[in-house]
Design an enzyme around this catalytic site. Sequence first.
Site, mmCIF file in Angstrom:
data_model
loop_
_atom_site.group_PDB
_atom_site.id
_atom_site.type_symbol
_atom_site.label_atom_id
_atom_site.label_comp_id
_atom_site.label_asym_id
_atom_site.label_seq_id
_atom_site.Cartn_x
_atom_site.Cartn_y
_atom_site.Cartn_z
ATOM 1 N N ILE A 73 2.897 7.195 5.163
ATOM 2 C CA ILE A 73 3.792 8.172 5.806
ATOM 3 C C ILE A 73 4.811 8.746 4.824
ATOM 4 C CG2 ILE A 73 3.500 7.311 8.150
ATOM 5 C CD1 ILE A 73 6.311 6.013 7.832
ATOM 6 N N HIS B 143 -1.218 -4.515 -0.745
ATOM 7 C CA HIS B 143 -1.756 -3.232 -0.320
ATOM 8 C C HIS B 143 -2.223 -2.419 -1.516
ATOM 9 C CE1 HIS B 143 2.597 -2.710 -0.853
ATOM 10 N NE2 HIS B 143 2.395 -1.428 -1.097
#
Length: 131
Positions: free
Chosen positions: A29, A92
């Site tokens: 985002i 991640h």
Amino acid sequence: MSVFTKIIKGEIPSYKIAESDDFYAFLDIFPLVKGHTLIVPKMEVDKFFDVTDDLLGEWLLFAKPIARSIERAFPCNRVGVSVVGLEVPHAHMHLIPINTADDMNFSRPKLKLSEEEFRAIQGQIIAGLAR
């Protein structure tokens, strides 16, 4: 519980790209460029190299079709892979469409996209996975 675990559990909304028993892929985002996607293991592990050997291999195999779809959806020389891991204590991987190494400079200003833009990007990548 990390913010990524909350995303995986659906407690925080995300623009999901793909999911398996072990991984969850979704749009960043705070993207560097359009198509910037994160892939996280569902098992909460802080550091990338603390993930089991089997899971590391599976992670790349899970990422491969997503990277190919990103490459088709967004004109670029290639999809770069980055593992920084400082922002969230949950391993991640960033998949980022790039034309130069500077496209992966995390100190650059992030894009501010609307919900409609995120949904369009999400749709493009998911459509490419169906090929």
